[in-house]
Scaffold this motif. Structure first.
Motif, PDB file in Angstrom:
ATOM      1  N   PHE A  28      28.665 -10.729  33.710  1.00  0.00           N
ATOM      2  CA  PHE A  28      27.460 -11.196  33.026  1.00  0.00           C
ATOM      3  C   PHE A  28      26.509 -11.887  33.991  1.00  0.00           C
ATOM      4  O   PHE A  28      25.297 -11.632  33.972  1.00  0.00           O
ATOM      5  CB  PHE A  28      27.823 -12.153  31.885  1.00  0.00           C
ATOM      6  CG  PHE A  28      26.616 -12.794  31.260  1.00  0.00           C
ATOM      7  CD1 PHE A  28      25.825 -12.081  30.384  1.00  0.00           C
ATOM      8  CD2 PHE A  28      26.273 -14.091  31.572  1.00  0.00           C
ATOM      9  CE1 PHE A  28      24.701 -12.664  29.813  1.00  0.00           C
ATOM     10  CE2 PHE A  28      25.155 -14.690  31.019  1.00  0.00           C
ATOM     11  CZ  PHE A  28      24.371 -13.964  30.131  1.00  0.00           C
ATOM     12  N   VAL A  29      27.038 -12.742  34.848  1.00  0.00           N
ATOM     13  CA  VAL A  29      26.185 -13.462  35.804  1.00  0.00           C
ATOM     14  C   VAL A  29      25.516 -12.485  36.775  1.00  0.00           C
ATOM     15  O   VAL A  29      24.312 -12.593  37.053  1.00  0.00           O
ATOM     16  CB  VAL A  29      27.011 -14.527  36.568  1.00  0.00           C
ATOM     17  CG1 VAL A  29      26.243 -15.090  37.738  1.00  0.00           C
ATOM     18  CG2 VAL A  29      27.435 -15.632  35.619  1.00  0.00           C
ATOM     19  N   ILE A  31      24.894  -9.147  36.366  1.00  0.00           N
ATOM     20  CA  ILE A  31      23.921  -8.313  35.668  1.00  0.00           C
ATOM     21  C   ILE A  31      22.707  -9.130  35.247  1.00  0.00           C
ATOM     22  O   ILE A  31      21.563  -8.683  35.379  1.00  0.00           O
ATOM     23  CB  ILE A  31      24.570  -7.616  34.456  1.00  0.00           C
ATOM     24  CG1 ILE A  31      25.669  -6.673  34.906  1.00  0.00           C
ATOM     25  CG2 ILE A  31      23.525  -6.880  33.619  1.00  0.00           C
ATOM     26  CD1 ILE A  31      25.224  -5.554  35.812  1.00  0.00           C
ATOM     27  N   ASN A  32      22.939 -10.337  34.761  1.00  0.00           N
ATOM     28  CA  ASN A  32      21.833 -11.192  34.346  1.00  0.00           C
ATOM     29  C   ASN A  32      20.942 -11.557  35.531  1.00  0.00           C
ATOM     30  O   ASN A  32      19.714 -11.571  35.412  1.00  0.00           O
ATOM     31  CB  ASN A  32      22.366 -12.453  33.672  1.00  0.00           C
ATOM     32  CG  ASN A  32      21.287 -13.225  32.965  1.00  0.00           C
ATOM     33  OD1 ASN A  32      20.394 -12.634  32.369  1.00  0.00           O
ATOM     34  ND2 ASN A  32      21.366 -14.538  33.033  1.00  0.00           N
ATOM     35  N   ALA A  35      18.934  -8.397  36.380  1.00  0.00           N
ATOM     36  CA  ALA A  35      18.032  -7.990  35.299  1.00  0.00           C
ATOM     37  C   ALA A  35      16.863  -8.948  35.149  1.00  0.00           C
ATOM     38  O   ALA A  35      15.725  -8.526  34.970  1.00  0.00           O
ATOM     39  CB  ALA A  35      18.802  -7.897  33.990  1.00  0.00           C
ATOM     40  N   VAL A  36      17.127 -10.250  35.248  1.00  0.00           N
ATOM     41  CA  VAL A  36      16.074 -11.243  35.016  1.00  0.00           C
ATOM     42  C   VAL A  36      15.365 -11.627  36.314  1.00  0.00           C
ATOM     43  O   VAL A  36      14.136 -11.568  36.398  1.00  0.00           O
ATOM     44  CB  VAL A  36      16.664 -12.489  34.321  1.00  0.00           C
ATOM     45  CG1 VAL A  36      15.617 -13.567  34.173  1.00  0.00           C
ATOM     46  CG2 VAL A  36      17.239 -12.111  32.964  1.00  0.00           C
ATOM     47  N   LYS A  37      16.106 -12.035  37.310  1.00  0.00           N
ATOM     48  CA  LYS A  37      15.492 -12.523  38.554  1.00  0.00           C
ATOM     49  C   LYS A  37      14.826 -11.407  39.356  1.00  0.00           C
ATOM     50  O   LYS A  37      13.772 -11.605  39.932  1.00  0.00           O
ATOM     51  CB  LYS A  37      16.534 -13.224  39.435  1.00  0.00           C
ATOM     52  CG  LYS A  37      17.162 -14.431  38.795  1.00  0.00           C
ATOM     53  CD  LYS A  37      16.173 -15.558  38.696  1.00  0.00           C
ATOM     54  CE  LYS A  37      16.899 -16.787  38.163  1.00  0.00           C
ATOM     55  NZ  LYS A  37      16.006 -17.873  37.894  1.00  0.00           N
ATOM     56  N   VAL A  47      19.985  -1.226  35.358  1.00  0.00           N
ATOM     57  CA  VAL A  47      20.962  -2.181  34.816  1.00  0.00           C
ATOM     58  C   VAL A  47      22.226  -1.459  34.368  1.00  0.00           C
ATOM     59  O   VAL A  47      23.340  -1.920  34.619  1.00  0.00           O
ATOM     60  CB  VAL A  47      20.339  -3.005  33.658  1.00  0.00           C
ATOM     61  CG1 VAL A  47      21.367  -3.896  33.009  1.00  0.00           C
ATOM     62  CG2 VAL A  47      19.179  -3.832  34.181  1.00  0.00           C
TER      63      VAL A  47
END
Length: 87
Positions: A28-29, A31-32, A35-37, A47
């Motif tokens: 999760f960390v 991919i997040n 995806a976000v940064k 993704v």
């Protein structure tokens, strides 16, 4: 290592906890972050592709701690059937 009830006197790794941590929290960390940064949500397929790549890497790492199937044991190059699937 943990000695499980009805598991004998040999200590074993809690592979379920390793899998939950690696394939849940760590994945999760990663991919997040991308995806976000790195703003990869706008680019089609990035993704999903990263999920598949990192999931397979983390799954292979966590499978190394599992006990082999009782009726099969270790196979070629000291790998279990779980790890043979990936190679």
């Amino acid at each position: 290592a943990i000695i499980f009830p009805n598991g004998g006197d040999i200590g074993r790794h809690p592979s379920q906890i390793y899998e939950a941590f690696l394939e849940g929290v760590v994945l999760f960390v990663i991919i997040n972050f991308f995806a976000v940064k790195k703003r990869l949500l706008q680019k089609s397929g990035y993704v999903s592709g990263m999920f598949l790549i990192f999931y397979s890497i983390l799954r292979t790492l966590s499978e190394g701690f599992r006990e082999p199937d009782m009726h099969l044991g270790y196979l070629f190059l000291n790998l279990t059937t779980h790890l043979m699937f990936f190679f």
